[in-house]
Motif scaffolding. Structure first.
Motif, PDB file in Angstrom:
ATOM      1  N   SER A   1       0.823  -1.207   0.000  1.00 45.62           N
ATOM      2  CA  SER A   1       0.000   0.000   0.000  1.00 45.62           C
ATOM      3  C   SER A   1       0.862   1.264   0.000  1.00 45.62           C
ATOM      4  N   ARG A   2       1.950   1.265   0.757  1.00 47.28           N
ATOM      5  CA  ARG A   2       2.837   2.441   0.766  1.00 47.28           C
ATOM      6  C   ARG A   2       3.545   2.602  -0.571  1.00 47.28           C
ATOM      7  N   ARG A   3       3.911   1.495  -1.187  1.00 43.07           N
ATOM      8  CA  ARG A   3       4.579   1.566  -2.489  1.00 43.07           C
ATOM      9  C   ARG A   3       3.636   2.126  -3.543  1.00 43.07           C
ATOM     10  N   ARG A   4       2.379   1.688  -3.528  1.00 44.10           N
ATOM     11  CA  ARG A   4       1.393   2.218  -4.472  1.00 44.10           C
ATOM     12  C   ARG A   4       1.206   3.714  -4.287  1.00 44.10           C
ATOM     13  N   LYS A   5       1.150   4.152  -3.037  1.00 39.64           N
ATOM     14  CA  LYS A   5       0.984   5.581  -2.759  1.00 39.64           C
ATOM     15  C   LYS A   5       2.192   6.365  -3.254  1.00 39.64           C
ATOM     16  N   ALA A   6       3.399   5.852  -3.021  1.00 37.18           N
ATOM     17  CA  ALA A   6       4.609   6.531  -3.476  1.00 37.18           C
ATOM     18  C   ALA A   6       4.651   6.617  -4.999  1.00 37.18           C
ATOM     19  N   LEU A   7       4.260   5.544  -5.681  1.00 35.03           N
ATOM     20  CA  LEU A   7       4.242   5.562  -7.143  1.00 35.03           C
ATOM     21  C   LEU A   7       3.183   6.527  -7.676  1.00 35.03           C
ATOM     22  N   ALA A   8       2.044   6.618  -6.998  1.00 33.37           N
ATOM     23  CA  ALA A   8       1.009   7.561  -7.420  1.00 33.37           C
ATOM     24  C   ALA A   8       1.498   9.000  -7.277  1.00 33.37           C
ATOM     25  N   ILE A   9       2.211   9.286  -6.191  1.00 35.14           N
ATOM     26  CA  ILE A   9       2.759  10.633  -5.996  1.00 35.14           C
ATOM     27  C   ILE A   9       3.803  10.940  -7.057  1.00 35.14           C
ATOM     28  N   ARG A  10       4.675   9.968  -7.353  1.00 39.76           N
ATOM     29  CA  ARG A  10       5.693  10.163  -8.387  1.00 39.76           C
ATOM     30  C   ARG A  10       5.058  10.405  -9.749  1.00 39.76           C
ATOM     31  N   ASP A  11       4.043   9.610 -10.088  1.00 38.48           N
ATOM     32  CA  ASP A  11       3.385   9.769 -11.378  1.00 38.48           C
ATOM     33  C   ASP A  11       2.663  11.108 -11.478  1.00 38.48           C
ATOM     34  N   ALA A  12       2.066  11.567 -10.374  1.00 40.22           N
ATOM     35  CA  ALA A  12       1.414  12.874 -10.379  1.00 40.22           C
ATOM     36  C   ALA A  12       2.438  13.977 -10.622  1.00 40.22           C
ATOM     37  N   GLY A  13       3.626  13.854 -10.026  1.00 46.16           N
ATOM     38  CA  GLY A  13       4.677  14.836 -10.261  1.00 46.16           C
ATOM     39  C   GLY A  13       5.152  14.836 -11.701  1.00 46.16           C
ATOM     40  N   LEU A  14       5.290  13.646 -12.291  1.00 49.89           N
ATOM     41  CA  LEU A  14       5.703  13.566 -13.694  1.00 49.89           C
ATOM     42  C   LEU A  14       4.643  14.143 -14.623  1.00 49.89           C
ATOM     43  N   ARG A  15       3.370  13.886 -14.311  1.00 47.73           N
ATOM     44  CA  ARG A  15       2.300  14.457 -15.128  1.00 47.73           C
ATOM     45  C   ARG A  15       2.283  15.979 -15.020  1.00 47.73           C
ATOM     46  N   ALA A  16       2.503  16.500 -13.805  1.00 45.68           N
ATOM     47  CA  ALA A  16       2.543  17.951 -13.616  1.00 45.68           C
ATOM     48  C   ALA A  16       3.706  18.560 -14.383  1.00 45.68           C
ATOM     49  N   ARG A  17       4.864  17.896 -14.362  1.00 46.84           N
ATOM     50  CA  ARG A  17       6.028  18.400 -15.100  1.00 46.84           C
ATOM     51  C   ARG A  17       5.761  18.381 -16.599  1.00 46.84           C
ATOM     52  N   ALA A  18       5.173  17.315 -17.107  1.00 43.70           N
ATOM     53  CA  ALA A  18       4.871  17.228 -18.538  1.00 43.70           C
ATOM     54  C   ALA A  18       3.870  18.309 -18.937  1.00 43.70           C
ATOM     55  N   ASP A  19       2.873  18.564 -18.109  1.00 43.49           N
ATOM     56  CA  ASP A  19       1.890  19.606 -18.396  1.00 43.49           C
ATOM     57  C   ASP A  19       2.550  20.979 -18.407  1.00 43.49           C
ATOM     58  N   TYR A  20       3.433  21.231 -17.458  1.00 37.45           N
ATOM     59  CA  TYR A  20       4.154  22.501 -17.385  1.00 37.45           C
ATOM     60  C   TYR A  20       5.007  22.707 -18.635  1.00 37.45           C
ATOM     61  N   GLU A  21       5.756  21.684 -19.046  1.00 32.75           N
ATOM     62  CA  GLU A  21       6.589  21.807 -20.237  1.00 32.75           C
ATOM     63  C   GLU A  21       5.742  21.948 -21.503  1.00 32.75           C
ATOM     64  N   TYR A  22       4.589  21.318 -21.543  1.00 30.46           N
ATOM     65  CA  TYR A  22       3.700  21.458 -22.693  1.00 30.46           C
ATOM     66  C   TYR A  22       3.201  22.890 -22.801  1.00 30.46           C
ATOM     67  N   ARG A  23       2.800  23.478 -21.661  1.00 31.09           N
ATOM     68  CA  ARG A  23       2.350  24.871 -21.683  1.00 31.09           C
ATOM     69  C   ARG A  23       3.474  25.811 -22.090  1.00 31.09           C
ATOM     70  N   LEU A  24       4.704  25.517 -21.660  1.00 37.77           N
ATOM     71  CA  LEU A  24       5.843  26.334 -22.096  1.00 37.77           C
ATOM     72  C   LEU A  24       6.052  26.231 -23.599  1.00 37.77           C
ATOM     73  N   SER A  25       5.944  25.017 -24.147  1.00 39.79           N
ATOM     74  CA  SER A  25       6.158  24.840 -25.585  1.00 39.79           C
ATOM     75  C   SER A  25       5.063  25.535 -26.391  1.00 39.79           C
ATOM     76  N   LEU A  26       3.830  25.596 -25.864  1.00 34.57           N
ATOM     77  CA  LEU A  26       2.765  26.303 -26.571  1.00 34.57           C
ATOM     78  C   LEU A  26       3.057  27.798 -26.649  1.00 34.57           C
ATOM     79  N   ARG A  27       3.730  28.339 -25.632  1.00 33.71           N
ATOM     80  CA  ARG A  27       4.088  29.760 -25.615  1.00 33.71           C
ATOM     81  C   ARG A  27       5.345  30.049 -26.425  1.00 33.71           C
TER      82      ARG A  27
END
Length: 118
Positions: free
Chosen positions: A50-76
């Motif tokens: 259960s702790r490993r799943r939570k840690a992976l979910a947090i990591r994936d959320a961070g990667l998704r946030a980073r990808a979204d941020y870089e996508y918005r930068l590329s649009l600008r």
């Protein structure tokens, strides 16, 4: 924070707790309490999963946030959005990877055959 530092294992962070748990486990096995050892192992495994799943979910959320941020930068039109954190190396003269006594020209993609002494 987009990237996390690697953590040390539990037994390296808490050697006393690990030692006490090992002694209790050996004592239970010596007294024939195999069911207690099995139940404790199953509960520990469930907690780990259960702790490993939570840690992976947090990591994936961070990667998704980073990808979204870089996508918005590329649009600008910002170059950080195109290349992410690591922009490509610019063309120029750099120390030769095979011969430290020379410098070799890097064209931005690959090493060229043009090399000169330092």
């Amino acid at each position: 924070m987009f990237y996390q530092q690697a953590r040390r294992s539990f037994w390296r962070r808490h050697p006393v707790i690990t030692g006490v748990a090992a002694l209790v486990t050996f004592w239970w096995l010596a007294n024939g309490w195999y069911e207690a050892v099995a139940v404790t192992a199953i509960v520990g495994l469930l907690l780990f999963v259960s702790r490993r799943r939570k840690a992976l979910a947090i990591r994936d959320a961070g990667l998704r946030a980073r990808a979204d941020y870089e996508y918005r930068l590329s649009l600008r039109g910002d170059q950080r959005g195109v290349f992410g954190r690591y922009p490509p190396v610019q063309a120029g003269w750099f120390p030769d990877p095979q011969n430290r006594c020379q410098i070799r020209y890097f064209d931005g993609v690959m090493w060229t055959p043009h090399a000169v002494g330092r």
